[in-house]
Design a protein around this motif. Structure first.
Motif, PDB file in Angstrom:
ATOM      1  N   LYS A  96       0.838  -1.198   0.000  1.00  0.00           N
ATOM      2  CA  LYS A  96       0.000   0.000   0.000  1.00  0.00           C
ATOM      3  C   LYS A  96       0.874   1.249   0.000  1.00  0.00           C
ATOM      4  N   HIS A  97       0.225   2.382  -0.334  1.00  0.00           N
ATOM      5  CA  HIS A  97       0.928   3.662  -0.358  1.00  0.00           C
ATOM      6  C   HIS A  97       0.222   4.721   0.476  1.00  0.00           C
ATOM      7  N   PHE A  98      -0.845   4.327   1.156  1.00  0.00           N
ATOM      8  CA  PHE A  98      -1.626   5.241   1.978  1.00  0.00           C
ATOM      9  C   PHE A  98      -1.893   4.584   3.337  1.00  0.00           C
ATOM     10  N   PRO A  99      -2.237   5.365   4.360  1.00  0.00           N
ATOM     11  CA  PRO A  99      -2.522   4.774   5.679  1.00  0.00           C
ATOM     12  C   PRO A  99      -3.630   3.720   5.650  1.00  0.00           C
ATOM     13  N   ASN A 100      -4.680   3.970   4.904  1.00  0.00           N
ATOM     14  CA  ASN A 100      -5.798   3.034   4.778  1.00  0.00           C
ATOM     15  C   ASN A 100      -5.388   1.873   3.869  1.00  0.00           C
ATOM     16  N   SER A 101      -5.311   0.684   4.430  1.00  0.00           N
ATOM     17  CA  SER A 101      -4.834  -0.482   3.668  1.00  0.00           C
ATOM     18  C   SER A 101      -5.772  -0.883   2.532  1.00  0.00           C
ATOM     19  N   PHE A 102      -6.988  -0.366   2.530  1.00  0.00           N
ATOM     20  CA  PHE A 102      -7.940  -0.680   1.460  1.00  0.00           C
ATOM     21  C   PHE A 102      -7.783   0.256   0.260  1.00  0.00           C
ATOM     22  N   ARG A 103      -7.174   1.400   0.472  1.00  0.00           N
ATOM     23  CA  ARG A 103      -7.110   2.416  -0.586  1.00  0.00           C
ATOM     24  C   ARG A 103      -6.149   2.006  -1.697  1.00  0.00           C
ATOM     25  N   GLU A 104      -6.691   1.875  -2.900  1.00  0.00           N
ATOM     26  CA  GLU A 104      -5.928   1.545  -4.102  1.00  0.00           C
ATOM     27  C   GLU A 104      -5.124   0.241  -3.953  1.00  0.00           C
ATOM     28  N   THR A 105      -5.730  -0.728  -3.245  1.00  0.00           N
ATOM     29  CA  THR A 105      -5.147  -2.072  -3.145  1.00  0.00           C
ATOM     30  C   THR A 105      -6.252  -3.086  -3.447  1.00  0.00           C
ATOM     31  N   ASP A 106      -5.871  -4.356  -3.487  1.00  0.00           N
ATOM     32  CA  ASP A 106      -6.866  -5.400  -3.729  1.00  0.00           C
ATOM     33  C   ASP A 106      -7.295  -6.082  -2.430  1.00  0.00           C
ATOM     34  N   LEU A 107      -7.091  -5.404  -1.291  1.00  0.00           N
ATOM     35  CA  LEU A 107      -7.423  -6.019  -0.004  1.00  0.00           C
ATOM     36  C   LEU A 107      -8.895  -6.403   0.094  1.00  0.00           C
ATOM     37  N   LEU A 108      -9.787  -5.491  -0.230  1.00  0.00           N
ATOM     38  CA  LEU A 108     -11.215  -5.783  -0.116  1.00  0.00           C
ATOM     39  C   LEU A 108     -11.614  -6.942  -1.031  1.00  0.00           C
TER      40      LEU A 108
END
Length: 214
Positions: free
Chosen positions: A114-126
């Motif tokens: 990730k590149h932001f504090p929120n691990s869901f932002r612009e990642t495939d986590l969700l």
């Protein structure tokens, strides 16, 4: 003869109880995954952004990780890589960005960058969590008041039930209006805040109690 029979009966009852307890424990952990957020070298002694209590938090995260591995439960490693201009830590291609040895990933364990504090932002986590039918998250990592909090609140908004292992998280001193706010105060305050209103965003539990209860 009667005493022998009683001892055998008692032993059988104990074995049955253990089997039932084990089955119950597995049911409780169904649809549950472990998130290990940013447990990376720069947060440890000698790193570029050392946190207070990082080593103890890392050891506790390791214990929780061992529990998940032992029980063949999903593990997800979140790894922050700084790409913003002026970033001073977690820089690409440095030893500081690497996941710390306390929680080194094993084959088959998901790693999300990730590149932001929120691990869901612009990642495939969700997408990944949905693909595994995950409904409950056990969260460890760093920093408590930044990436751990941001990810936990986002997870709640996405409908997940969250548990934070409080002593498997860590942060550092902050400054506000020229005054230092100690890491211990920040730790307590943010964990208290995120568990307010009946543990709305997350329940908080210690490493020992989590492992013992499960």
């Amino acid at each position: 003869m009667k005493n022998t029979f009683k001892r055998i009966l008692t032993l059988c009852l104990i074995l049955i109880s253990l089997v039932l307890m084990n089955a119950q424990q597995k049911r409780k952990m169904e649809n549950t995954a472990l998130l290990i957020i940013d447990v990376q070298n720069d947060y440890f002694p000698g790193g570029k952004m050392e946190l207070e209590g990082a080593e103890q938090a890392g050891k506790n995260a390791q214990k929780v990780l061992q529990y998940f591995r032992k029980n063949n439960l999903p593990v997800i490693h979140i790894m922050h890589v700084s790409i913003n201009e002026g970033a001073a830590f977690f820089l690409p291609d440095t030893s500081g960005v690497e996941i710390n040895s306390f929680v080194s990933p094993q084959n088959g364990e998901k790693i999300i960058i990730k590149h932001f504090p929120n691990s869901f932002r612009e990642t495939d986590l969700l997408k990944y969590l949905h693909s595994k039918n995950i409904k409950n998250l056990v969260i460890t990592g760093m920093m408590t008041d930044v990436c751990v909090e941001a990810t936990t609140r986002a997870a709640f908004d996405f409908g997940f039930h969250n548990t934070i292992i409080g002593d498997a998280t860590a942060t550092r001193d902050r400054e506000l209006n020229g005054q230092v706010v100690k890491a211990s105060e920040i730790q307590r305050s943010f964990l208290a805040g995120i568990s307010a209103l009946g543990s709305l965003y997350a329940g908080i539990i210690s490493t020992y109690d989590f492992i013992s209860e499960k």
